[in-house]
Each structure stands twice: as structure tokens, then as C-alpha cells.
Design an enzyme around this catalytic site. Structure first.
Site, mmCIF file in Angstrom:
data_model
loop_
_atom_site.group_PDB
_atom_site.id
_atom_site.type_symbol
_atom_site.label_atom_id
_atom_site.label_comp_id
_atom_site.label_asym_id
_atom_site.label_seq_id
_atom_site.Cartn_x
_atom_site.Cartn_y
_atom_site.Cartn_z
ATOM 1 C CG ASN A 9 39.314 40.583 38.576
ATOM 2 O OD1 ASN A 9 40.719 40.318 38.063
ATOM 3 N ND2 ASN A 9 38.765 41.282 40.295
ATOM 4 C CD1 TRP A 10 39.817 35.866 34.885
ATOM 5 C CD2 TRP A 10 41.953 35.297 33.147
ATOM 6 N NE1 TRP A 10 39.513 34.592 33.985
ATOM 7 C CE2 TRP A 10 40.979 34.543 33.060
ATOM 8 C CE3 TRP A 10 43.240 35.340 33.235
ATOM 9 C CZ2 TRP A 10 41.097 33.039 32.305
ATOM 10 C CZ3 TRP A 10 43.068 34.686 31.813
ATOM 11 C CH2 TRP A 10 42.384 33.248 31.485
ATOM 12 C CE LYS A 11 40.068 39.399 43.284
ATOM 13 N NZ LYS A 11 39.166 39.351 43.859
ATOM 14 C CG HIS A 94 39.126 44.838 43.168
ATOM 15 N ND1 HIS A 94 39.395 44.380 43.767
ATOM 16 C CD2 HIS A 94 38.149 44.132 41.732
ATOM 17 C CE1 HIS A 94 38.817 43.683 43.938
ATOM 18 N NE2 HIS A 94 38.479 43.211 43.284
ATOM 19 C CD GLU A 96 41.702 42.005 45.148
ATOM 20 O OE1 GLU A 96 41.741 41.687 44.314
ATOM 21 O OE2 GLU A 96 40.754 40.845 45.687
ATOM 22 C CD GLU A 166 33.974 43.796 43.027
ATOM 23 O OE1 GLU A 166 33.407 42.296 42.494
ATOM 24 O OE2 GLU A 166 34.634 43.696 43.121
ATOM 25 N N GLY A 172 36.612 37.535 47.935
ATOM 26 C CA GLY A 172 37.565 35.651 47.765
ATOM 27 C C GLY A 172 37.010 35.507 49.732
ATOM 28 C CB SER A 212 31.509 34.764 47.488
ATOM 29 O OG SER A 212 32.693 35.160 48.213
ATOM 30 N N GLY A 233 35.566 36.778 40.672
ATOM 31 C CA GLY A 233 36.582 36.622 40.714
ATOM 32 C C GLY A 233 37.077 35.177 40.696
ATOM 33 N N GLY A 234 37.586 34.217 41.651
ATOM 34 C CA GLY A 234 37.969 33.262 42.140
ATOM 35 C C GLY A 234 36.622 32.567 41.252
HETATM 36 P P1 PGA Z 1 35.592 36.777 44.270
HETATM 37 O O1 PGA Z 1 36.585 38.452 44.095
HETATM 38 O O2 PGA Z 1 34.588 36.887 42.946
HETATM 39 O O3 PGA Z 1 36.312 35.798 43.927
HETATM 40 O O4 PGA Z 1 34.630 37.070 45.700
HETATM 41 C C1 PGA Z 1 35.218 39.119 43.148
HETATM 42 C C2 PGA Z 1 36.154 40.295 42.777
HETATM 43 O O5 PGA Z 1 36.934 40.749 43.496
HETATM 44 O O6 PGA Z 1 35.679 41.099 41.703
#
Ligand code: PGA
Length: 251
Positions: A9-11, A94, A96, A166, A172, A212, A233-234
Site C-alpha cells: 500500500n503505497w498510500k 483503510h 486512514e 490492521e 506506520g 509495521s 505500507g512503509g
Molecule cells: P505500515 O502501513 O506498514 O507503514 O505500518 C500499513 C498500512 O497502512 O496498510
């Protein structure tokens, strides 16, 4: 046979030029993957990502989908548009989006229906906030997210859906859930799906862990019995780290 699914997930990261380069570099690193590989990119990177991934085992996903087919929905992107762009997956709900864009269980349900209508596989995100966990409300929150978010979705449709558990406090933050926390909470989610759809659907359902996950902790998480993959994500922004997570997937 259920395969693990590792999805990036590149956001809101990477421009089109970086996207093309990333996919080209990722291809040889993951061509022997035993899991399904998905990269979910911003809308403006979709066409570049789809062209770059052509002929490879990398699937491309978006990060949102409108519930309506077309019309006066400024700023939204429809299932028909994503399908025309050859997008195969879409992240829905998600945390966010729930936190900053008023996404609710009801809109998650509508968006999931739209994705299914256009043969795009939804990756539906659920997860509790830190205060929910501290107040022992995790199961209650997940139960509502599942029962409301999947309302009206039938057992056949479930075979095209991926769920990403999640915990919001792990996204994050660098604070990953312990292997046992992630596994047992996913087991609880599976129990809820089993109650709604029966054991067969629940056992065949891919439920990922996200929050994470990285190249260091992925192997242990992905080895847990109930964890069927990861939403990353990251660590998905770096092709070597992402490839290392893909290599850690269980056959
Ligand atoms: P993260 O994000 O791996 O940076 O914690 C995961 C996500 O938001 O899907």
C-alpha cells in the site's frame, strides 16, 4: 488452495516515473514468488504500473473505489474506470480513510459491492484503535466492522474478497503487533466470518495482517497459522524490502 497474498500500500507516495522504475526492478526479484503479489498505487500511477507489470506475476491495485457507477461525485473514481485501466485489486476502508475522510462501515460495504460488480478484488481493511484494545473492546469493534461492512455480501462473493486486519496503533508507528496478538485476533475475525458464512468460506478467506510489517519481522508473522499474508505500507516503498517480505511468504 489458498495462497498467501502480500500487498503493498503505497498510500500517497511515488510519481509515475518512480513507479515504472520500481515495478521494473521488482519483477526479477519476485518472479518465483509462492504468494500472490499486489502493489496498490495512487490513481495517477495506475496506468504506468499496469503497463510496467504486464506479463509478470505482479498485480496492480488502487486505494479506493466509488460506490456509484458514474455521475456527480467530484473527486471519486468509479469501478468502470478502474476496470478499464486493468486494475485487479482495490484497498477499501483503510484506517486512514476512516480517520481522515469519514469512511464508515456503511460506505465500506457500498464500495466493496461496487468493486465486486466490476470484478475488482476488494482488500477490505478492519482494525481497532489503541483505546479499543486498552479498553478490551477489540472484538466488539471488529465484530461491528465485519457485520456492518460485509452486510449483504453473499458467500460466493466472499471468495473474491481479501480482508486485512490492521490494528490502527501498529500502522506506520513501528509498533508491530506481536505474532500471537496478530494471529489470535485474526482467528477471532475468522470465527466471526464463520458465524456469518460457515466454516468453509471462513477457512478459505485470505486474512492479512498489516501494521509495521517489514523485511525483519515478516517471516515470523507469516508463519503464524491464521495469518494469510500482509498489507505493507512503509516497507513496500523499497523494492528490496518488499521483495524480502514476499520471499518470507509461506508456500
Ligand atoms: P505500515 O502501513 O506498514 O507503514 O505500518 C500499513 C498500512 O497502512 O496498510
Amino acid at each position: 488452495m489458498k495462497k498467501q497474498v502480500i500487498a503493498g500500500n503505497w498510500k500517497m507516495n511515488k510519481l509515475a516515473g518512480e513507479t515504472a522504475l520500481f515495478i521494473q526492478q521488482l519483477k526479477p526479484l519476485v518472479n518465483n514468488a509462492v504468494c500472490t503479489v499486489v502493489v496498490c498505487v495512487p490513481f495517477t500511477d495506475l496506468s504506468v504500473a499496469v503497463s510496467a507489470a504486464k506479463g509478470s506475476n505482479i498485480k496492480i491495485g488502487a486505494q479506493n473505489i466509488a460506490w456509484a457507477d458514474s455521475g456527480a461525485f467530484t473527486g471519486e473514481i468509479s469501478g468502470a474506470m478502474l476496470s478499464e485501466a486493468n486494475v485487479e485489486y482495490v484497498i477499501i476502508g483503510h484506517s486512514e480513510r476512516r480517520q481522515y475522510f469519514n469512511e464508515t462501515n456503511a460506505t465500506v460495504q457500498q464500495r466493496t459491492k461496487a468493486a465486486l460488480k466490476y470484478n475488482i478484488k476488494p482488500i477490505v481493511c478492519i482494525g481497532e484503535l489503541l483505546e479499543h484494545r486498552q479498553q478490551n473492546m477489540t472484538e466488539q469493534v471488529l465484530y461491528s466492522q465485519i457485520s456492518e461492512g460485509f452486510n449483504g455480501i453473499n458467500a460466493d462473493e466472499m471468495s473474491n474478497i481479501i480482508v486485512a486486519y490492521e490494528p490502527v496503533w501498529a500502522i506506520g508507528t513501528g509498533v508491530v503487533a506481536t505474532n500471537e496478538q496478530a494471529d489470535s485476533t485474526i482467528r477471532y475475525c475468522r470465527k466471526v466470518f464463520s458465524k456469518l458464512y460457515g466454516d468453509k468460506v471462513a477457512n478459505n478467506l485470505v486474512i492479512q495482517y498489516g501494521g509495521s510489517m517489514n523485511d525483519i519481522n515478516a517471516k515470523d508473522l507469516l508463519n503464524m497459522p491464521d495469518i494469510d499474508g500482509g498489507l505493507i505500507g512503509g516497507a513496500s516503498l523499497n523494492e528490496n524490502k518488499f521483495a524480502a517480505i514476499i520471499k518470507a511468504a509461506k508456500a
